[in-house]
Each structure stands twice: as C-alpha cells, then as structure tokens.
Design a protein around this motif. Structure first.
Motif, PDB file in Angstrom:
ATOM      1  N   CYS A  18       0.812  -1.219   0.000  1.00  0.00           N
ATOM      2  CA  CYS A  18       0.000   0.000   0.000  1.00  0.00           C
ATOM      3  C   CYS A  18       0.844   1.268   0.000  1.00  0.00           C
ATOM      4  CB  CYS A  18      -0.918   0.010   1.232  1.00  0.00           C
ATOM      5  SG  CYS A  18      -2.147  -1.297   1.235  1.00  0.00           S
ATOM      6  N   GLN A  19       2.157   1.126  -0.026  1.00  0.00           N
ATOM      7  CA  GLN A  19       3.065   2.257   0.129  1.00  0.00           C
ATOM      8  C   GLN A  19       2.798   3.394  -0.850  1.00  0.00           C
ATOM      9  OE1 GLN A  19       5.686   2.612   2.479  1.00  0.00           O
ATOM     10  NE2 GLN A  19       5.660   4.683   1.722  1.00  0.00           N
ATOM     11  N   GLU A  20       2.703   3.104  -2.112  1.00  0.00           N
ATOM     12  CA  GLU A  20       2.619   4.176  -3.096  1.00  0.00           C
ATOM     13  C   GLU A  20       1.235   4.809  -3.212  1.00  0.00           C
ATOM     14  OE1 GLU A  20       3.573   5.004  -7.772  1.00  0.00           O
ATOM     15  OE2 GLU A  20       4.523   3.304  -6.784  1.00  0.00           O
ATOM     16  N   HIS A  21       0.188   3.991  -3.246  1.00  0.00           N
ATOM     17  CA  HIS A  21      -1.148   4.518  -3.517  1.00  0.00           C
ATOM     18  C   HIS A  21      -2.127   4.367  -2.364  1.00  0.00           C
ATOM     19  CE1 HIS A  21      -0.013   5.235  -7.626  1.00  0.00           C
ATOM     20  NE2 HIS A  21       0.435   4.005  -7.714  1.00  0.00           N
ATOM     21  N   GLY A  22      -1.693   3.816  -1.235  1.00  0.00           N
ATOM     22  CA  GLY A  22      -2.597   3.617  -0.116  1.00  0.00           C
ATOM     23  C   GLY A  22      -3.420   2.363  -0.287  1.00  0.00           C
ATOM     24  N   PRO A  23      -4.304   2.115   0.666  1.00  0.00           N
ATOM     25  CA  PRO A  23      -5.144   0.922   0.582  1.00  0.00           C
ATOM     26  C   PRO A  23      -6.289   1.136  -0.409  1.00  0.00           C
ATOM     27  CG  PRO A  23      -5.674   2.122   2.555  1.00  0.00           C
ATOM     28  CD  PRO A  23      -4.525   2.849   1.898  1.00  0.00           C
ATOM     29  N   LEU A  24      -5.995   0.899  -1.674  1.00  0.00           N
ATOM     30  CA  LEU A  24      -7.019   1.040  -2.711  1.00  0.00           C
ATOM     31  C   LEU A  24      -8.180   0.115  -2.376  1.00  0.00           C
ATOM     32  CD1 LEU A  24      -4.612   1.072  -5.774  1.00  0.00           C
ATOM     33  CD2 LEU A  24      -5.709   3.026  -4.680  1.00  0.00           C
ATOM     34  N   PRO A  25      -9.297   0.305  -2.995  1.00  0.00           N
ATOM     35  CA  PRO A  25     -10.438  -0.564  -2.669  1.00  0.00           C
ATOM     36  C   PRO A  25     -10.058  -2.050  -2.755  1.00  0.00           C
ATOM     37  CG  PRO A  25     -11.143   1.222  -4.086  1.00  0.00           C
ATOM     38  CD  PRO A  25      -9.645   1.300  -4.003  1.00  0.00           C
ATOM     39  N   THR A  26      -9.996  -2.641  -1.596  1.00  0.00           N
ATOM     40  CA  THR A  26      -9.667  -4.056  -1.461  1.00  0.00           C
ATOM     41  C   THR A  26     -10.532  -4.600  -0.340  1.00  0.00           C
ATOM     42  OG1 THR A  26      -7.972  -3.730   0.223  1.00  0.00           O
ATOM     43  CG2 THR A  26      -7.235  -3.623  -2.069  1.00  0.00           C
ATOM     44  N   ASP A  27     -10.243  -5.814   0.058  1.00  0.00           N
ATOM     45  CA  ASP A  27     -10.966  -6.371   1.195  1.00  0.00           C
ATOM     46  C   ASP A  27     -10.292  -6.014   2.520  1.00  0.00           C
ATOM     47  OD1 ASP A  27      -8.737  -7.980   0.884  1.00  0.00           O
ATOM     48  OD2 ASP A  27      -9.823  -9.853   1.189  1.00  0.00           O
ATOM     49  N   GLU A  72       9.311  12.920   0.799  1.00  0.00           N
ATOM     50  CA  GLU A  72       8.071  13.688   0.823  1.00  0.00           C
ATOM     51  C   GLU A  72       6.838  12.800   0.823  1.00  0.00           C
ATOM     52  OE1 GLU A  72       8.052  16.912  -1.937  1.00  0.00           O
ATOM     53  OE2 GLU A  72      10.093  17.469  -1.429  1.00  0.00           O
ATOM     54  N   GLY A  73       7.037  11.496   1.024  1.00  0.00           N
ATOM     55  CA  GLY A  73       5.913  10.578   1.117  1.00  0.00           C
ATOM     56  C   GLY A  73       5.429  10.130  -0.238  1.00  0.00           C
ATOM     57  N   PRO A  74       4.341   9.421  -0.236  1.00  0.00           N
ATOM     58  CA  PRO A  74       3.481   9.075   0.888  1.00  0.00           C
ATOM     59  C   PRO A  74       4.150   8.081   1.832  1.00  0.00           C
ATOM     60  CG  PRO A  74       2.729   7.952  -1.080  1.00  0.00           C
ATOM     61  CD  PRO A  74       3.867   8.836  -1.496  1.00  0.00           C
ATOM     62  N   TYR A 137      -2.494   0.230  10.513  1.00  0.00           N
ATOM     63  CA  TYR A 137      -1.578   1.143   9.817  1.00  0.00           C
ATOM     64  C   TYR A 137      -2.334   2.393   9.390  1.00  0.00           C
ATOM     65  CZ  TYR A 137       1.581  -2.863   9.229  1.00  0.00           C
ATOM     66  OH  TYR A 137       2.417  -3.941   9.441  1.00  0.00           O
ATOM     67  N   VAL A 138      -1.556   3.412   9.041  1.00  0.00           N
ATOM     68  CA  VAL A 138      -2.117   4.594   8.398  1.00  0.00           C
ATOM     69  C   VAL A 138      -1.243   4.926   7.190  1.00  0.00           C
ATOM     70  CG1 VAL A 138      -0.864   6.242   9.877  1.00  0.00           C
ATOM     71  CG2 VAL A 138      -2.955   6.966   8.709  1.00  0.00           C
ATOM     72  N   TRP A 139      -1.903   5.246   6.093  1.00  0.00           N
ATOM     73  CA  TRP A 139      -1.243   5.754   4.903  1.00  0.00           C
ATOM     74  C   TRP A 139      -1.446   7.252   4.913  1.00  0.00           C
ATOM     75  CZ3 TRP A 139      -3.357   8.241   0.502  1.00  0.00           C
ATOM     76  CH2 TRP A 139      -2.481   8.374  -0.589  1.00  0.00           C
ATOM     77  N   ILE A 140      -0.358   8.018   4.797  1.00  0.00           N
ATOM     78  CA  ILE A 140      -0.436   9.477   4.861  1.00  0.00           C
ATOM     79  C   ILE A 140       0.112  10.064   3.575  1.00  0.00           C
ATOM     80  CG2 ILE A 140       0.360  11.566   6.043  1.00  0.00           C
ATOM     81  CD1 ILE A 140       0.624   9.905   8.586  1.00  0.00           C
ATOM     82  N   CYS A 141      -0.641  10.996   3.016  1.00  0.00           N
ATOM     83  CA  CYS A 141      -0.212  11.721   1.828  1.00  0.00           C
ATOM     84  C   CYS A 141      -0.518  13.200   2.046  1.00  0.00           C
ATOM     85  CB  CYS A 141      -0.954  11.189   0.606  1.00  0.00           C
ATOM     86  SG  CYS A 141      -0.393  11.928  -0.932  1.00  0.00           S
ATOM     87  N   LEU A 142       0.464  14.033   1.772  1.00  0.00           N
ATOM     88  CA  LEU A 142       0.268  15.485   1.915  1.00  0.00           C
ATOM     89  C   LEU A 142      -0.282  16.076   0.640  1.00  0.00           C
ATOM     90  CD1 LEU A 142       3.568  16.398   3.758  1.00  0.00           C
ATOM     91  CD2 LEU A 142       1.362  15.805   4.729  1.00  0.00           C
TER      92      LEU A 142
END
Length: 142
Positions: A18-27, A72-74, A137-142
């Motif tokens: 999930c590093q680059e785009h976050g938890p995209l719609p998944t289960d 600079e993230g995410p 976890y939390v995915w953070i993007c500025l």
C-alpha cells in the motif's frame, strides 16, 4: 488539500504493497479519515479513552514508518499496539463522551462532535481488525 490519512488493518506484506497509492479498494478493513494524523490527533483520542491529558511521549499513536518511497511521502506507518487496543476496546456507551472530549483538541479545524461520534466506531472497526497477523496502519499523503 490537507493531510490525507487512510487507516487500515493489514499484514506487513499487505501494508508494504500500500506504500505508493494507499489501501485502494480491497478487502482490507480501511477508513479514509482526512486530517486524522496519528501522532497528535489519534493520540488525543487514545488519551481520552485512557481518561488522561494527552502526553505526546505516552500517547503518540504512530510507532514505525515503513520505508518511504521518498522523503516527501506518501508514508505507511504502523500504529502503536497500545493505541490500537485502546481504540478497539471503546464501548458504544462511551462514544458520545469521547467524541465531545476529542473535539476539544486544538489541532482540529472545528470538528462537529456528531461527525467524530460517527468516526470513532469506524476507527474501532479497523482497530479490531488489526489483530493476529495483522496490525493497524495509516497511509499518509500530503
């Protein structure tokens, strides 16, 4: 734009994916919660659950950052187990009280306690899913 924060429960391998785009719609159990960063705001909810004043050393919600894609993230950050367990254990009857207390955090941009009262059970679902081989976890993007 602000801070985008997506909380989710995953195994370490799932979290790394999930590093680059976050938890995209998944289960994966997940919650998009704009502005709810883990160090202060999630930590303040944890302190409210504990019934004490927020102390960043004690109630810092974040624990470990996975290797960022760049400076600079995410970012994907594991939530401290103590924080996850506190949120997972929130009983329904405490939600209105906790929402009112949490809304007093000066870092909020004037949140409505009603909105927080809806957010807390959603965070609790993710926290409860972060057990066994999964963590929160939390995915953070500025």
């Amino acid at each position: 734009m602000g801070i985008l924060t997506d909380y989710f429960a995953a195994t370490p391998a799932e979290a790394a994916a999930c590093q680059e785009h976050g938890p995209l719609p998944t289960d994966l159990p997940q919650l998009a919660a704009k502005w709810v960063e883990p160090t202060i705001l999630l930590g303040q909810l944890w302190a409210a659950v504990d019934g004490v004043k927020y102390n960043q050393r004690r109630h810092r919600g974040d624990e470990e950052m996975l290797e960022p894609s760049d400076e600079e993230g995410p970012w994907v950050i594991r939530i401290r187990e103590e924080c996850r367990a506190a949120i997972a254990g929130i009983p329904d009857e405490r939600i209105p009280e906790l929402a009112a207390k949490w809304s007093e955090a000066e870092e909020w941009m004037r949140p409505e306690p009603d909105w927080l009262a809806k957010l807390i059970p959603e965070l609790r679902v993710v926290a409860r899913a972060g057990i066994g081989d999964r963590a929160m976890y939390v995915w953070i993007c500025l």
